[in-house]
Design an enzyme around this catalytic site. Structure first.
Site, PDB file in Angstrom:
ATOM      1  N   HIS A  72      36.329  33.717  33.154  1.00 54.74           N
ATOM      2  CA  HIS A  72      34.962  34.146  33.475  1.00 54.74           C
ATOM      3  C   HIS A  72      34.914  35.656  33.677  1.00 54.74           C
ATOM      4  CE1 HIS A  72      32.971  30.166  34.803  1.00 54.74           C
ATOM      5  NE2 HIS A  72      34.010  29.896  34.049  1.00 54.74           N
ATOM      6  N   TYR A 201      26.452  31.149  43.063  1.00 52.64           N
ATOM      7  CA  TYR A 201      26.465  31.048  44.530  1.00 52.64           C
ATOM      8  C   TYR A 201      25.020  31.219  44.982  1.00 52.64           C
ATOM      9  CZ  TYR A 201      31.588  31.745  44.613  1.00 52.64           C
ATOM     10  OH  TYR A 201      32.945  31.625  44.450  1.00 52.64           O
ATOM     11  N   PRO A 295      35.910  28.440  52.003  1.00 49.49           N
ATOM     12  CA  PRO A 295      36.095  28.484  50.542  1.00 49.49           C
ATOM     13  C   PRO A 295      35.141  29.400  49.778  1.00 49.49           C
ATOM     14  CG  PRO A 295      35.037  26.430  51.202  1.00 49.49           C
ATOM     15  CD  PRO A 295      35.406  27.141  52.463  1.00 49.49           C
ATOM     16  N   LYS A 299      39.548  32.037  47.918  1.00 52.95           N
ATOM     17  CA  LYS A 299      40.817  32.743  48.150  1.00 52.95           C
ATOM     18  C   LYS A 299      41.975  31.834  48.590  1.00 52.95           C
ATOM     19  CE  LYS A 299      39.811  36.876  47.132  1.00 52.95           C
ATOM     20  NZ  LYS A 299      39.696  36.577  45.711  1.00 52.95           N
ATOM     21  N   TYR A 386      36.892  39.743  44.779  1.00 50.54           N
ATOM     22  CA  TYR A 386      36.804  38.412  44.176  1.00 50.54           C
ATOM     23  C   TYR A 386      37.877  38.203  43.103  1.00 50.54           C
ATOM     24  CZ  TYR A 386      34.575  34.082  42.726  1.00 50.54           C
ATOM     25  OH  TYR A 386      34.336  32.755  42.449  1.00 50.54           O
TER      26      TYR A 386
END
Ligand code: APR
Ligand code: PHB
Length: 392
Positions: A72, A201, A295, A299, A386
Site C-alpha cells: 500500500h 481509519y 492497535p 505497531k 506509520y
C-alpha cells in the site's frame, strides 16, 4: 534437557527469535502452550512496516509475503464524512504491506519444520527458576503431560501479555507504565472483496471504524465498542449497519460497503503498557510480554519483530562471553517502544470517540485531524511513524 536458549511462546516474537538464533548456529527450543493449528489460525493484525518486510525477505522468509502480501502507498483518514488521503509513499518513499500476522506465523512454523528446528506445542505448567544465575532452568509438562526440565544459558520471554515470564520477575525489579482506554475493538473477518483499495481509519460521532483487508476476496473490519460489550449483542446485521453508518461519505467519492459472510469475530480491549527493563538476569522479555500498544497505529507485531532482531544479536554476543549488547538490550528496544507507544496513543486518541469527552476535547480532536491531513509536515510525521522508522 540442555539447550542454549529456551524460548517461551510461539508468536511472531518467539518464532522469529528461534529462527534467527538457529541460523546463527545457536541451539534453542520453543515452548508453546497452545496447539499447532490454533497458533496457525489465530486472527491478529495485518500491517507490516517496510523494515519488517525487508528483514523477513533478507532471511529467505519473504516468498509468500511477496506473492500474497498487498503493498500500500497510502491510507485514508475519514472524518467530516469525507476521505483525506495520507500519501505514505510520496511523503516517505516507503510502503506498508498488508499480510496477516498468522501468515507470518505459518511461514515461520513451516521454516522451522523444514529445517528441523524444534517447537513443542501444547506444553503446560511452564515455570522459570534461577534466572538470576548463569544456568536458568525451565520446568514444564509436555503435550503428553510428562514433567520435563530444560537447563539453558538464557530464557527469552516471548509469551505475550498473559504469559508467565513477566510475572516471574519480582515486582520490585520492574517499573510498569499503563493506560487503559474507555473502548475496545470488535474485529470481523468477512468473505467479501475490500470496498476500497486502501485502509480507511474513520472518525465518526458513533465511534471509530477501520476498513482493512487480507486478500482480494477477504475484508478485515473493526468497530469501536464499549469494553464491557458482549459479542452476543452484535449480530451480523448490527455489525454491517454500524460499519455502514460510520464509514459513510457524503458528496464526491461515493462509497458503498461490500457485505458478505462473517468468518470470524472477536472483541479486544485496548491498552498501552510497558514493563521496564526488558531484562532480568538471564531472562529477556520481547514483544507483547513486555509491552502492549493499542492497535490503531498497527505497531504490535512490528515492535515484536524489532525486539527480537536486537535480542538475537545480544544473545549471540552473550553466548560468546560478550555482555555489552545484552546490557544494552532493554534501553535499545525501549527507544523504539516508546516512540511506538506515543504514536499508537496519538492515533488512538485522535480517531476514537471518547464517551466521556466534553465538547472542548471533541473540537481539539477535529482540529488535529484537519491539521494532520492538510499540512504536509503533519502528514509526513504521521506517515514516517506509520511506515516504520529505521531500525535503531
Ligand atoms: N507457556 C508457553 N507459551 C505461552 C504461555 C506459557 N505460559 N503463555 C502464552 N504463551 C504463548 C501464546 O499462546 C502465544 O502463542 O505465547 C505466544 C505469544 O504470542 P503473541 O501473543 O503473538 O505475542 P508476540 O509474539 O509478542 O507478538 C506480538 O501479537 O498480540 C499480537 O498485537 C500483538 O501483533 C502483536 C503480536
Ligand atoms: C488489520 O488489518 O488487522 C489492521 C490494520 C490496521 C490497524 C490494525 C489492524 O491499525
Amino acid at each position: 534437557m540442555r539447550t542454549q536458549v529456551a524460548v517461551i511462546g510461539a508468536g511472531p516474537a518467539g518464532l522469529l527469535l528461534s529462527f534467527l538464533l538457529h541460523e546463527a548456529g545457536i541451539d534453542c527450543v520453543v515452548l508453546e502452550a497452545r496447539d499447532r493449528e490454533y497458533v496457525r489460525q489465530r486472527v491478529r493484525a495485518g500491517v507490516c512496516e517496510q523494515p519488517t518486510v525487508e528483514l523477513l525477505t533478507s532471511l529467505g522468509l519473504g516468498e509468500r509475503l511477496a506473492a500474497e502480501g498487498m503493498p500500500h502507498e497510502g491510507l485514508s483518514l475519514r472524518f467530516d464524512r469525507a476521505d483525506h488521503r495520507i500519501a505514505l509513499t510520496e511523503l516517505t518513499g516507503k510502503t506498508i504491506t498488508v499480510y496477516g500476522q498468522q501468515e507470518i506465523v505459518k511461514d515461520l512454523i513451516d521454516a522451522h519444520e523444514a529445517r528441523g528446528y524444534p517447537i513443542s506445542f501444547e506444553v503446560s505448567d511452564v515455570s522459570l527458576s534461577d534466572v538470576d544465575t548463569e544456568r536458568p532452568r525451565v520446568g514444564y509438562r509436555d503435550a503428553e503431560g510428562v514433567a520435563r526440565t530444560i537447563e539453558c544459558d538464557a530464557v527469552a520471554g516471548c509469551d505475550g501479555f498473559h504469559g508467565i515470564c513477566r510475572p516471574s520477575i519480582p515486582d520490585s525489579a520492574l517499573t510498569v507504565y499503563e493506560r487503559e482506554y474507555p473502548f475496545a475493538w470488535l474485529g470481523v473477518l468477512a468473505r467479501t472483496p475490500p470496498s476500497h483499495h486502501e485502509l480507511i481509519y474513520a472518525h465518526h460521532e458513533r465511534g471509530f471504524a477501520l476498513h482493512s483487508m487480507r486478500t482480494p476476496e477477504i475484508t478485515r473490519l473493526y468497530l469501536q465498542v464499549d469494553p464491557a460489550e458482549s459479542l452476543e449483542a452484535w449480530s451480523d446485521d448490527r455489525i454491517w449497519a454500524e460499519l455502514t453508518a460510520r464509514l459513510e461519505v457524503e458528496g464526491e467519492g461515493e462509497f458503498t460497503l461490500r457485505e458478505g459472510p462473517i468468518l470470524d469475530k472477536g472483541i479486544t480491549p485496548m491498552r498501552s503498557f510497558v514493563a521496564e527493563p526488558l531484562r532480568h538476569g538471564r531472562l529477556f522479555l520481547a514483544g507483547d510480554a513486555a509491552h502492549i500498544v493499542p492497535p490503531t497505529g498497527a505497531k504490535g507485531m512490528n515492535l515484536a519483530i524489532a525486539d527480537v532482531r536486537v535480542l538475537s544479536r545480544a544473545l549471540e554476543a552473550l553466548l560468546r562471553g560478550d555482555e555489552s549488547l545484552a546490557s544494552a538490550y532493554s534501553d535499545t528496544c525501549l527507544r523504539r517502544v516508546w516512540r511506538a507507544e506515543h504514536f499508537s496513543w496519538f492515533m488512538t486518541t485522535m480517531l476514537h470517540t471518547d464517551p466521556h469527552a466534553d465538547g472542548f476535547a471533541r473540537q481539539l480532536q477535529l482540529s488535529q485531524l484537519r491539521y494532520t491531513t492538510s499540512s504536509r509536515a503533519a502528514a509526513t510525521s504521521l506517515a514516517e511513524n506509520y511506515v516504520g522508522l529505521p531500525f535503531v
